[in-house]
Design a protein around this motif. Structure first.
Motif, PDB file in Angstrom:
ATOM      1  N   HIS A  17       0.835  -1.206   0.000  1.00  0.00           N
ATOM      2  CA  HIS A  17       0.000   0.000   0.000  1.00  0.00           C
ATOM      3  C   HIS A  17       0.869   1.255   0.000  1.00  0.00           C
ATOM      4  O   HIS A  17       0.637   2.193  -0.779  1.00  0.00           O
ATOM      5  CB  HIS A  17      -0.901  -0.028   1.234  1.00  0.00           C
ATOM      6  CG  HIS A  17      -1.852   1.116   1.329  1.00  0.00           C
ATOM      7  ND1 HIS A  17      -1.922   1.947   2.414  1.00  0.00           N
ATOM      8  CD2 HIS A  17      -2.778   1.570   0.455  1.00  0.00           C
ATOM      9  CE1 HIS A  17      -2.844   2.863   2.219  1.00  0.00           C
ATOM     10  NE2 HIS A  17      -3.384   2.655   1.041  1.00  0.00           N
ATOM     11  N   VAL A  43      -4.749  -5.113 -10.351  1.00  0.00           N
ATOM     12  CA  VAL A  43      -5.470  -6.089  -9.536  1.00  0.00           C
ATOM     13  C   VAL A  43      -6.370  -6.889 -10.466  1.00  0.00           C
ATOM     14  O   VAL A  43      -7.149  -6.310 -11.243  1.00  0.00           O
ATOM     15  CB  VAL A  43      -6.275  -5.399  -8.431  1.00  0.00           C
ATOM     16  CG1 VAL A  43      -7.066  -6.427  -7.623  1.00  0.00           C
ATOM     17  CG2 VAL A  43      -5.331  -4.616  -7.500  1.00  0.00           C
ATOM     18  N   HIS A  56     -10.344  -8.524  -6.447  1.00  0.00           N
ATOM     19  CA  HIS A  56     -11.190  -7.416  -5.982  1.00  0.00           C
ATOM     20  C   HIS A  56     -11.458  -7.527  -4.485  1.00  0.00           C
ATOM     21  O   HIS A  56     -11.726  -6.522  -3.819  1.00  0.00           O
ATOM     22  CB  HIS A  56     -12.517  -7.371  -6.757  1.00  0.00           C
ATOM     23  CG  HIS A  56     -13.436  -8.519  -6.480  1.00  0.00           C
ATOM     24  ND1 HIS A  56     -14.395  -8.480  -5.494  1.00  0.00           N
ATOM     25  CD2 HIS A  56     -13.537  -9.745  -7.056  1.00  0.00           C
ATOM     26  CE1 HIS A  56     -15.046  -9.628  -5.477  1.00  0.00           C
ATOM     27  NE2 HIS A  56     -14.547 -10.414  -6.421  1.00  0.00           N
ATOM     28  N   SER A 108      -9.185  -8.739  -2.370  1.00  0.00           N
ATOM     29  CA  SER A 108      -7.895  -8.780  -1.676  1.00  0.00           C
ATOM     30  C   SER A 108      -7.787  -7.648  -0.668  1.00  0.00           C
ATOM     31  O   SER A 108      -8.444  -6.606  -0.786  1.00  0.00           O
ATOM     32  CB  SER A 108      -6.745  -8.684  -2.680  1.00  0.00           C
ATOM     33  OG  SER A 108      -6.763  -7.423  -3.340  1.00  0.00           O
ATOM     34  N   PHE A 160      -6.607  -4.371  -2.425  1.00  0.00           N
ATOM     35  CA  PHE A 160      -7.571  -3.637  -3.240  1.00  0.00           C
ATOM     36  C   PHE A 160      -8.648  -2.986  -2.377  1.00  0.00           C
ATOM     37  O   PHE A 160      -9.016  -1.831  -2.601  1.00  0.00           O
ATOM     38  CB  PHE A 160      -8.213  -4.559  -4.280  1.00  0.00           C
ATOM     39  CG  PHE A 160      -9.001  -3.833  -5.330  1.00  0.00           C
ATOM     40  CD1 PHE A 160      -8.387  -2.926  -6.181  1.00  0.00           C
ATOM     41  CD2 PHE A 160     -10.366  -4.049  -5.481  1.00  0.00           C
ATOM     42  CE1 PHE A 160      -9.104  -2.245  -7.163  1.00  0.00           C
ATOM     43  CE2 PHE A 160     -11.101  -3.381  -6.458  1.00  0.00           C
ATOM     44  CZ  PHE A 160     -10.469  -2.476  -7.297  1.00  0.00           C
ATOM     45  N   THR A 161      -9.170  -3.711  -1.389  1.00  0.00           N
ATOM     46  CA  THR A 161     -10.183  -3.107  -0.535  1.00  0.00           C
ATOM     47  C   THR A 161      -9.620  -1.931   0.244  1.00  0.00           C
ATOM     48  O   THR A 161     -10.317  -0.943   0.492  1.00  0.00           O
ATOM     49  CB  THR A 161     -10.798  -4.138   0.428  1.00  0.00           C
ATOM     50  OG1 THR A 161      -9.758  -4.757   1.200  1.00  0.00           O
ATOM     51  CG2 THR A 161     -11.572  -5.207  -0.333  1.00  0.00           C
ATOM     52  N   MET A 205      -9.429   0.965  -2.240  1.00  0.00           N
ATOM     53  CA  MET A 205     -10.757   1.456  -2.619  1.00  0.00           C
ATOM     54  C   MET A 205     -11.515   2.042  -1.435  1.00  0.00           C
ATOM     55  O   MET A 205     -12.314   2.966  -1.581  1.00  0.00           O
ATOM     56  CB  MET A 205     -11.582   0.338  -3.257  1.00  0.00           C
ATOM     57  CG  MET A 205     -11.026  -0.198  -4.573  1.00  0.00           C
ATOM     58  SD  MET A 205     -10.966   1.026  -5.916  1.00  0.00           S
ATOM     59  CE  MET A 205      -9.197   1.401  -5.912  1.00  0.00           C
ATOM     60  N   CYS A 219     -15.986  -3.729  -2.075  1.00  0.00           N
ATOM     61  CA  CYS A 219     -15.608  -4.312  -3.373  1.00  0.00           C
ATOM     62  C   CYS A 219     -16.403  -5.575  -3.689  1.00  0.00           C
ATOM     63  O   CYS A 219     -15.967  -6.430  -4.467  1.00  0.00           O
ATOM     64  CB  CYS A 219     -14.100  -4.579  -3.442  1.00  0.00           C
ATOM     65  SG  CYS A 219     -13.101  -3.088  -3.228  1.00  0.00           S
ATOM     66  N   VAL A 263      -3.621   2.645 -10.431  1.00  0.00           N
ATOM     67  CA  VAL A 263      -4.267   1.362 -10.159  1.00  0.00           C
ATOM     68  C   VAL A 263      -5.146   1.003 -11.356  1.00  0.00           C
ATOM     69  O   VAL A 263      -5.935   1.830 -11.828  1.00  0.00           O
ATOM     70  CB  VAL A 263      -5.144   1.450  -8.889  1.00  0.00           C
ATOM     71  CG1 VAL A 263      -5.806   0.100  -8.591  1.00  0.00           C
ATOM     72  CG2 VAL A 263      -4.331   1.935  -7.690  1.00  0.00           C
ATOM     73  N   TYR A 311      -7.820  -2.130 -12.407  1.00  0.00           N
ATOM     74  CA  TYR A 311      -8.516  -3.386 -12.099  1.00  0.00           C
ATOM     75  C   TYR A 311      -9.040  -3.978 -13.402  1.00  0.00           C
ATOM     76  O   TYR A 311      -9.701  -3.287 -14.192  1.00  0.00           O
ATOM     77  CB  TYR A 311      -9.686  -3.163 -11.136  1.00  0.00           C
ATOM     78  CG  TYR A 311     -10.497  -4.433 -10.954  1.00  0.00           C
ATOM     79  CD1 TYR A 311     -10.001  -5.478 -10.188  1.00  0.00           C
ATOM     80  CD2 TYR A 311     -11.718  -4.604 -11.603  1.00  0.00           C
ATOM     81  CE1 TYR A 311     -10.705  -6.666 -10.063  1.00  0.00           C
ATOM     82  CE2 TYR A 311     -12.430  -5.782 -11.479  1.00  0.00           C
ATOM     83  CZ  TYR A 311     -11.926  -6.814 -10.713  1.00  0.00           C
ATOM     84  OH  TYR A 311     -12.616  -7.995 -10.595  1.00  0.00           O
ATOM     85  N   TRP A 355     -11.699   6.193   0.065  1.00  0.00           N
ATOM     86  CA  TRP A 355     -10.478   5.438   0.333  1.00  0.00           C
ATOM     87  C   TRP A 355      -9.764   6.061   1.520  1.00  0.00           C
ATOM     88  O   TRP A 355     -10.150   7.096   2.025  1.00  0.00           O
ATOM     89  CB  TRP A 355      -9.557   5.374  -0.871  1.00  0.00           C
ATOM     90  CG  TRP A 355      -8.940   6.667  -1.280  1.00  0.00           C
ATOM     91  CD1 TRP A 355      -9.554   7.759  -1.821  1.00  0.00           C
ATOM     92  CD2 TRP A 355      -7.556   7.020  -1.182  1.00  0.00           C
ATOM     93  NE1 TRP A 355      -8.667   8.761  -2.077  1.00  0.00           N
ATOM     94  CE2 TRP A 355      -7.430   8.331  -1.700  1.00  0.00           C
ATOM     95  CE3 TRP A 355      -6.427   6.357  -0.724  1.00  0.00           C
ATOM     96  CZ2 TRP A 355      -6.211   8.974  -1.761  1.00  0.00           C
ATOM     97  CZ3 TRP A 355      -5.213   7.015  -0.808  1.00  0.00           C
ATOM     98  CH2 TRP A 355      -5.107   8.307  -1.312  1.00  0.00           C
TER      99      TRP A 355
END
Length: 247
Positions: free
Chosen positions: A93, A104, A109, A111, A114-115, A118, A122, A197, A199, A244
């Protein structure tokens, strides 16, 4: 400018393969990470040095010195999100905020990384009936869409559908449709701190999606787009952007 060639690392939890999942091993006998890395090497050539890492390695293959020298990280996870050490997530991060790019992939999504990036659940709709997926380009001028057919035809794939609980993306590059009538925002871009990032959802372990030349092209384009535009640098902010958080 970023050193050339780009230093790219493909991370895979590698659980389906090490547990002897027959479908996963039939599609990816050397692991999902190897198939993704091979596709990137074919499309990026001398522009990138591509390595791999897995959950089972010390520090999940992501010790500080490896993360420090990675320009773009690709993350594939599914069955072992909770097994990823929080200290490694913190490290990745921080690297994204400093300027490392991250892609990602598919069930990543959910993980931890990623969460965290975000700031939402997710969550999404899904079912796995092996239906055809069409991946439509909805931002044709975006660099990630360069040379990508409209649509990409994936004969068999797990269905992901809306609602996808994520913050509004900076750009929706791809939108997928499925035989059951569902739609899904399948290619999305964000900026977090100094890092980019991307996705991209196609790529379930039960289907040979990462051998698809057009999927490989999207991932290679995504790596080029997400690459740092300069030297990695510390990122600080005295606020949390909507959707986020920093920690």
């Amino acid at each position: 400018m970023t050193a050339s060639p780009l230093r790219v690392l493909v991370w895979n939890e590698n659980i389906h393969e090490t547990r002897g999942d027959e479908k996963a091993l039939a599609n990816y006998p050397d692991g999902i990470h190897t198939a993704i890395a091979d596709g990137l090497r074919r499309h990026l050539g001398a522009d990138a040095e591509v390595g791999t890492a897995t959950l089972q390695e010390d520090e999940h293959g992501l010790p500080q010195n490896v993360v420090d020298r990675t320009d773009v990280l690709l993350w594939w996870g599914h069955a072992g999100h909770d097994l990823v050490d929080d200290a490694v997530v913190d490290r990745v991060h921080r690297a994204v905020l400093e300027g490392m790019g991250i892609l990602v992939l598919h069930s990543g999504h959910y993980s931890k990384i990623f969460t965290r990036l975000m700031g939402t659940t997710c969550a999404l709709k899904w079912r796995n009936d092996g239906e055809r997926e069409l991946v439509w380009t909805v931002a044709p001028r975006h660099p990630i869409a360069a040379g990508v057919p409209h649509p990409i035809n994936i004969p068999e794939q797990e269905m992901y559908g809306e609602f996808f609980d994520i913050p509004a993306p900076e750009e929706t590059v791809f939108l997928s449709t499925f035989e059951g009538g569902e739609v899904f925002r399948s290619g999305l871009t964000y900026t977090r701190g100094n890092g980019r990032v991307f996705y991209f959802s196609p790529g379930d372990q039960e289907f040979p999606v990462y051998h698809h030349v057009d999927v490989q092209r999207v991932l290679a384009n995504g790596v080029r787009w997400a690459a740092p535009v300069g030297e990695r640098r510390a990122f600080t902010a005295d606020y949390h952007a909507p959707g986020w958080h920093l920690a």
